[in-house]
Motif scaffolding. Structure first.
Motif, PDB file in Angstrom:
ATOM      1  N   GLY A 176       0.792  -1.241   0.000  1.00 19.20           N
ATOM      2  CA  GLY A 176       0.000   0.000   0.000  1.00 19.20           C
ATOM      3  C   GLY A 176       0.818   1.281   0.000  1.00 19.20           C
ATOM      4  O   GLY A 176       0.328   2.328  -0.406  1.00 19.20           O
ATOM      5  N   GLY A 177       2.064   1.208   0.427  1.00 18.20           N
ATOM      6  CA  GLY A 177       2.894   2.421   0.478  1.00 18.20           C
ATOM      7  C   GLY A 177       3.802   2.566  -0.726  1.00 18.20           C
ATOM      8  O   GLY A 177       4.614   3.497  -0.781  1.00 18.20           O
ATOM      9  N   ILE A 178       3.677   1.674  -1.711  1.00 22.32           N
ATOM     10  CA  ILE A 178       4.586   1.732  -2.867  1.00 22.32           C
ATOM     11  C   ILE A 178       3.891   1.477  -4.207  1.00 22.32           C
ATOM     12  O   ILE A 178       4.290   2.034  -5.237  1.00 22.32           O
ATOM     13  CB  ILE A 178       5.781   0.742  -2.667  1.00 22.32           C
ATOM     14  CG1 ILE A 178       6.809   0.850  -3.796  1.00 22.32           C
ATOM     15  CG2 ILE A 178       5.296  -0.704  -2.534  1.00 22.32           C
ATOM     16  CD1 ILE A 178       8.126   0.126  -3.517  1.00 22.32           C
ATOM     17  N   SER A 246       2.537  13.013  -1.830  1.00 21.55           N
ATOM     18  CA  SER A 246       2.385  13.377  -0.421  1.00 21.55           C
ATOM     19  C   SER A 246       1.879  12.205   0.411  1.00 21.55           C
ATOM     20  O   SER A 246       1.128  11.360  -0.074  1.00 21.55           O
ATOM     21  CB  SER A 246       1.393  14.525  -0.269  1.00 21.55           C
ATOM     22  OG  SER A 246       1.846  15.656  -0.980  1.00 21.55           O
ATOM     23  N   SER A 247       2.311  12.173   1.666  1.00 18.35           N
ATOM     24  CA  SER A 247       1.769  11.244   2.655  1.00 18.35           C
ATOM     25  C   SER A 247       1.383  12.070   3.866  1.00 18.35           C
ATOM     26  O   SER A 247       2.117  12.977   4.251  1.00 18.35           O
ATOM     27  CB  SER A 247       2.831  10.239   3.101  1.00 18.35           C
ATOM     28  OG  SER A 247       2.987   9.243   2.135  1.00 18.35           O
ATOM     29  N   GLY A 248       0.242  11.745   4.453  1.00 18.78           N
ATOM     30  CA  GLY A 248      -0.135  12.524   5.621  1.00 18.78           C
ATOM     31  C   GLY A 248      -1.123  11.808   6.503  1.00 18.78           C
ATOM     32  O   GLY A 248      -1.735  10.807   6.100  1.00 18.78           O
ATOM     33  N   GLY A 290       9.018   8.632  -4.680  1.00 19.75           N
ATOM     34  CA  GLY A 290       8.281   9.609  -3.889  1.00 19.75           C
ATOM     35  C   GLY A 290       7.286   8.935  -2.955  1.00 19.75           C
ATOM     36  O   GLY A 290       7.109   9.354  -1.808  1.00 19.75           O
ATOM     37  N   ASP A 291       6.642   7.868  -3.447  1.00 19.51           N
ATOM     38  CA  ASP A 291       5.640   7.163  -2.650  1.00 19.51           C
ATOM     39  C   ASP A 291       6.294   6.573  -1.392  1.00 19.51           C
ATOM     40  O   ASP A 291       5.845   6.807  -0.266  1.00 19.51           O
ATOM     41  CB  ASP A 291       4.987   6.062  -3.504  1.00 19.51           C
ATOM     42  CG  ASP A 291       3.679   5.565  -2.922  1.00 19.51           C
ATOM     43  OD1 ASP A 291       3.235   6.108  -1.893  1.00 19.51           O
ATOM     44  OD2 ASP A 291       3.094   4.630  -3.488  1.00 19.51           O
ATOM     45  N   VAL A 292       7.377   5.824  -1.614  1.00 25.91           N
ATOM     46  CA  VAL A 292       8.078   5.189  -0.492  1.00 25.91           C
ATOM     47  C   VAL A 292       8.646   6.245   0.466  1.00 25.91           C
ATOM     48  O   VAL A 292       8.449   6.171   1.682  1.00 25.91           O
ATOM     49  CB  VAL A 292       9.250   4.321  -1.022  1.00 25.91           C
ATOM     50  CG1 VAL A 292      10.144   3.888   0.122  1.00 25.91           C
ATOM     51  CG2 VAL A 292       8.721   3.133  -1.794  1.00 25.91           C
ATOM     52  N   LEU A 293       9.325   7.229  -0.112  1.00 27.09           N
ATOM     53  CA  LEU A 293      10.039   8.183   0.737  1.00 27.09           C
ATOM     54  C   LEU A 293       9.101   9.084   1.532  1.00 27.09           C
ATOM     55  O   LEU A 293       9.395   9.432   2.681  1.00 27.09           O
ATOM     56  CB  LEU A 293      11.011   9.011  -0.105  1.00 27.09           C
ATOM     57  CG  LEU A 293      12.168   8.182  -0.689  1.00 27.09           C
ATOM     58  CD1 LEU A 293      12.965   8.999  -1.693  1.00 27.09           C
ATOM     59  CD2 LEU A 293      13.080   7.657   0.428  1.00 27.09           C
ATOM     60  N   SER A 294       7.966   9.447   0.953  1.00 23.75           N
ATOM     61  CA  SER A 294       7.050  10.305   1.712  1.00 23.75           C
ATOM     62  C   SER A 294       6.527   9.550   2.937  1.00 23.75           C
ATOM     63  O   SER A 294       6.429  10.108   4.036  1.00 23.75           O
ATOM     64  CB  SER A 294       5.904  10.811   0.834  1.00 23.75           C
ATOM     65  OG  SER A 294       5.156   9.743   0.310  1.00 23.75           O
ATOM     66  N   THR A 295       6.232   8.268   2.756  1.00 23.44           N
ATOM     67  CA  THR A 295       5.764   7.450   3.881  1.00 23.44           C
ATOM     68  C   THR A 295       6.879   7.279   4.920  1.00 23.44           C
ATOM     69  O   THR A 295       6.668   7.482   6.122  1.00 23.44           O
ATOM     70  CB  THR A 295       5.300   6.061   3.366  1.00 23.44           C
ATOM     71  OG1 THR A 295       4.383   6.260   2.283  1.00 23.44           O
ATOM     72  CG2 THR A 295       4.623   5.261   4.452  1.00 23.44           C
ATOM     73  N   ALA A 296       8.075   6.923   4.433  1.00 23.08           N
ATOM     74  CA  ALA A 296       9.205   6.662   5.339  1.00 23.08           C
ATOM     75  C   ALA A 296       9.594   7.909   6.130  1.00 23.08           C
ATOM     76  O   ALA A 296       9.810   7.856   7.351  1.00 23.08           O
ATOM     77  CB  ALA A 296      10.403   6.158   4.542  1.00 23.08           C
TER      78      ALA A 296
HETATM   79 MG    MG Z   1       3.667   6.235   0.124  1.00 16.98          MG
END
Ligand code: MG
Ligand code: AMP
Length: 347
Positions: A176-178, A246-248, A290-296
């Motif tokens: 879900g985060g990638i 973005s992740s929030g 961006g997906d992985v890094l915003s979450t991490a």
């Molecule tokens: Mg993500």
């Protein structure tokens, strides 16, 4: 006589010149086309500029098909997806996955290392226990969390060729985060293969801007105001051939006894990440990064996350705290325009 010939010649040259000019205009005049669909559990939209609306729409249809393909392979909830098979056969058998799924799993494994475990696709059982955004969402007991945390060790994930095996039968994968970032990249690839040189893909806030706008100016991408319930944009950044992801804590959450529980889980505590951040936006060349890094980085928190982003090449980030302070990496800070005065750019 000569005069008449000359007149005809001039007329001929003028007519052919006008025809050529018109043809030239026809070639460069681009038509805008838009398309929307519900994909990967979120609202997806695309805009492209193509020689005709029809061509643009055909390209977007193919791109949405590609997104569906990715979802069918990587979703935890779609019957028969590779990820569901891996989870069902955990502790028993390996599953032979296709190259797409293998690529994403390998990227995720590499990022688990790079992000010092803050990004972990082995959190499936923990994510399932919380069920955030699902019908069964609830606050687990501390005992349940302690138990599930025994089953998130990424070293239990074994890869041999295209065969993927989870050694721990109580462990589950969750992409879900990638996967959304990967789907955006693949949609962009499909659009480009179909001749699109300008446009954007937006999957629930995971955005990629293809090329520049037809007038050669950059795309202006808004950063969502992370205050819960707000649908406004608090800042904007110009981008060309880049993704903005973005992740929030405002994206998916539930509230119980006045406490806000959101979907970005801290692998150390087993609880939703609780720090001063309310959102992290990453600007990069590939949406999967961006997906992985915003979450991490959200899990890392402000200080550690900012240092981490600053050290990565070709990656920029914007971090927003709950008290409305904005921090940006050095490569983007001058391009960032705050539009909502209640936010303060600190650096
Ligand atoms: Mg993500
Ligand atoms: P995003 O919306 O990109 O921030 O990703 C959040 C989603 O990734 C969640 O809904 C979970 O499916 C999954 N997830 C939550 N916490 C983590 C984590 N620490 N590492 C990897 N994936 C996570």
């Amino acid at each position: 006589m000569i005069n008449k010939k000359l007149k005809y010649l001039i007329l001929f040259v003028t007519v052919s010149l006008i025809t050529t000019l018109l043809a030239g205009c026809g070639e460069t005049k681009l038509e805008q086309a838009d398309m929307e669909d519900f994909v990967l559990g979120t609202f997806g939209s695309m805009r492209v500029f193509a020689s005709s609306t029809k061509k643009g729409e055909a390209a977007m249809e193919k791109a949405f098909e590609r997104i569906n393909e990715v979802e069918n392979k990587m979703s935890t909830s779609i019957e028969g997806s590779f990820i569901q098979q891996i989870n069902q056969l955990a502790g028993k058998e390996a599953v032979e996955v296709d190259d797409d799924t293998l690529f994403v799993i390998k990227e995720a494994l590499n990022y688990e290392d790079v992000t010092q475990g803050t990004f972990n696709i082995g959190l499936g059982s923990l994510i399932d226990l919380w069920g955030i955004g699902k019908e069964w969402q609830k606050v687990p007991t501390p005992e349940e969390i302690t138990e599930v945390l025994k089953h998130i060790d990424i070293n239990e994930l074994e890869i041999d060729g295209n065969n993927v095996f989870l050694g721990d039968k109580n462990m589950m994968l969750d992409l879900g985060g990638i996967a959304k970032g990967y789907a955006v990249d693949e949609a962009v690839k499909t659009l480009k293969e179909n001749g699109i040189e300008s446009g954007f893909v937006n999957l629930g806030g995971d955005i990629y801007a293809i090329g520049a706008k037809p007038d050669d100016t950059p795309w202006i991408i808004g950063i969502q105001n992370p205050v819960i319930g707000s649908k406004t944009v608090m800042a904007k950044i110009p981008v060309v051939n880049q993704s903005v992801v973005s992740s929030g804590d405002y994206e998916r959450y539930f509230i119980e006894d006045d406490v806000h529980y959101h979907h970005i889980l801290d692998p150390e505590t087993g609880y939703p990440t609780d720090n001063q951040l309310s959102s992290v936006t990453v600007i990069s060349e590939k949406a999967i990064d961006g997906d992985v890094l915003s979450t991490a980085v959200f899990v890392m928190g402000l200080e550690k996350g900012l240092l981490f982003l600053e050290e990565l090449e070709n990656i920029e980030g914007v971090m927003i705290t709950k008290d409305k302070q904005v921090f940006a990496t050095s490569g983007i800070v001058d391009k960032l325009e705050i539009m909502d005065n209640s936010y303060q750019l600190v650096r």
